[in-house]
Design a protein around this motif. Structure first.
Motif, PDB file in Angstrom:
ATOM      1  N   PRO A  19      10.852  44.262   2.676  1.00  0.00           N
ATOM      2  CA  PRO A  19      10.705  43.390   3.837  1.00  0.00           C
ATOM      3  C   PRO A  19      12.016  43.059   4.550  1.00  0.00           C
ATOM      4  CG  PRO A  19      10.635  42.096   1.836  1.00  0.00           C
ATOM      5  CD  PRO A  19      10.720  43.536   1.410  1.00  0.00           C
ATOM      6  N   ALA A  47       3.462  40.958   1.742  1.00  0.00           N
ATOM      7  CA  ALA A  47       4.567  41.489   2.531  1.00  0.00           C
ATOM      8  C   ALA A  47       4.505  43.009   2.632  1.00  0.00           C
ATOM      9  CB  ALA A  47       5.895  41.063   1.898  1.00  0.00           C
ATOM     10  N   GLU A 107       2.714  40.567   8.382  1.00  0.00           N
ATOM     11  CA  GLU A 107       3.408  40.563   7.097  1.00  0.00           C
ATOM     12  C   GLU A 107       4.096  39.247   6.745  1.00  0.00           C
ATOM     13  OE1 GLU A 107       6.323  43.660   7.334  1.00  0.00           O
ATOM     14  OE2 GLU A 107       7.372  42.768   9.025  1.00  0.00           O
TER      15      GLU A 107
END
Length: 463
Positions: free
Chosen positions: A140, A154, A419
């Motif tokens: 991420p 994520a 996300e």
């Protein structure tokens, strides 16, 4: 969101119980509470009443049992990189810092999986996998904890090839609101046995229970990697290149987009000399250099057909790392455009067939606002972010823009968050996105957390 009133006597009694088995690993010191009051977001902080640092699932269970007896909220805290206020203790209670639970418990090379404690950071896991031929690709950007990444479902730059946390979590150990410990999933690659509780907790943001151990799918390191940068005459041309590359099955591992404003910011911040135009960063993985180069050349041809100005290949490991480091630092690069500003980051995701339309419309929308803003995206899976650099007095205009962006994404069959998660920041959009499904979520929340103590005031409101 109404605050929950916690009596001083309940706090004092809880502290006595917690110190009996945690000792100095529970604190009500002002500095510790302040540190755990917020993540990286611009959302209002929430000061916890105390902070606990557990070392095991058993200790987490005992902490949650104490919280149940004294009706204290429990807010899990990892690396503190939340962008939607998910770790802010907006109703006080216990901030549960998981970072000392950071052991890699098991790695199986034949099965290509691993089990880690929730406080293990992404880079810790990657380092532990060195010399195994395997790695964990979900990235991420921030060195977030695996627990935090699981809690927010994520993804990141490699999701187009390797999926999100949803696809890469095989099983969990979870402490429920009453302190019970359950284990979900198995290490088998498939199962038809009962409800999929693992997927229920992945993305629940600590509102249904505290995840303490996570079993993850691993992936083989590629034998060959090709990385290229390509500038385009237009945003539309860049995004249409992405769509066709995926439709033709070229299988990119990463496709990242930056608009010209962000490229300019990245050049200044990371001292690299990219053409100041809409730009794609592309990475291909394969079993041989010849196969990877052939795929990259096919992608280059597609790019030329859509106004691409030629691929610039990064042929060394150092060059690739420098390029991706610059991509990971776009948040700081954007903020440097307006020193001292507050940065608000959006997070919509749309079907890839509507991506070009959505980004072009968003850039045109941004050209009408008073604050500077940049666009960056994991365009291989339809997810992009707008970074709005705000000075005092511009919050309302930014909020109105963000609402227009979400409305645009939902109208295209997309989502308000790809996300980053919901936290407190995206709660207002969930009715439009889920409709009656939101009441089903409330039923689940009330069933698993009837007193609304698990990260209350996040994701859905049940009061």
């Amino acid at each position: 969101m109404a605050a929950t009133t916690i009596s001083q006597s309940a706090l004092e009694a809880a502290l006595v119980e917690l110190r009996a088995f945690l000792g100095e690993r529970v604190t009500a010191a002002e500095a510790a509470r302040e540190h755990h009051s917020r993540g990286e977001s611009a959302h209002p902080p929430g000061l916890p009443d105390m902070v606990c640092f557990p070392l095991s699932t058993e200790e987490v269970s005992r902490i949650v049992q104490v919280s149940a007896r004294h009706r204290l909220p429990v807010v899990p805290f990892g690396a503190g990189t939340s962008l939607e206020g998910g770790v802010n203790a907006i109703r006080g209670g216990i901030s549960l810092d998981m970072r000392q639970m950071n052991r890699v418990l098991r790695v199986s090379v034949p099965d290509m999986d691993a089990t880690v404690e929730a406080g293990t950071s992404r880079l810790q896991l990657v380092k532990a996998l060195e010399n195994t031929g395997l790695t964990f690709f979900i990235d991420p950007g921030a060195d977030a904890t695996i627990g935090g990444m699981t809690a927010t479902r994520a993804s990141g730059t490699t999701a187009v090839k390797y999926g999100t946390m949803r696809e890469n979590v095989l099983g969990l150990t979870v402490v429920l609101a009453d302190g019970r410990v359950i284990r979900t999933g198995t290490r088998a690659r498939k199962s038809s046995a009962g409800y999929d509780l693992t997927r229920l907790f992945v993305g629940s943001e600590g509102t249904l229970g505290v995840m303490t151990e996570i079993t993850l799918r691993l992936h083989a390191l590629p034998e060959a990697i090709a990385v290229a940068v390509c500038a385009f005459a237009t945003i539309d041309g860049a995004v249409r290149t992405v769509i066709e590359a995926i439709q033709l099955g070229l299988g990119p591992a990463r496709i990242e987009f930056m608009d010209d404003r962000l490229v300019d910011a990245v050049n200044r911040y990371s001292k690299i000399g990219l053409a100041v135009k809409p730009t794609l960063l592309m990475e291909f993985h394969g079993l041989s250099r010849a196969a990877v180069e052939e795929t990259a050349r096919m992608a280059e041809q597609l790019a030329r057909e859509h106004g691409g100005l030629g691929f610039e290949f990064q042929t060394t490991a150092e060059g690739r790392e420098r390029l991706w480091e610059a991509r990971h630092n776009v948040y700081f690069a954007a903020r440097a455009l307006r020193p001292g500003c507050e940065c608000v980051t959006t997070d919509v995701c749309v079907p890839i067939s509507r991506l070009a339309e959505c980004i072009v419309a968003t850039r045109a929308d941004l050209d009408t606002v008073s604050f500077p803003a940049t666009i960056v995206g994991h365009v291989g899976d339809g997810n992009f972010h707008v970074q709005c650099m705000l000075e005092p007095g511009e919050d309302a205009e930014a909020e109105t823009f963000a609402a227009r962006l979400v409305e645009r994404a939902l109208a295209m069959g997309g989502t308000c968050t790809g996300e980053h998660g919901v936290g407190t920041g995206k709660m207002k959009y969930l009715t439009a996105e889920h409709g009656e499904g939101l009441e089903v979520m409330r039923l689940l929340k009330r069933t698993l957390d009837p007193e609304n103590r698990m990260n209350p005031g996040k994701v859905i409101e049940v009061d």
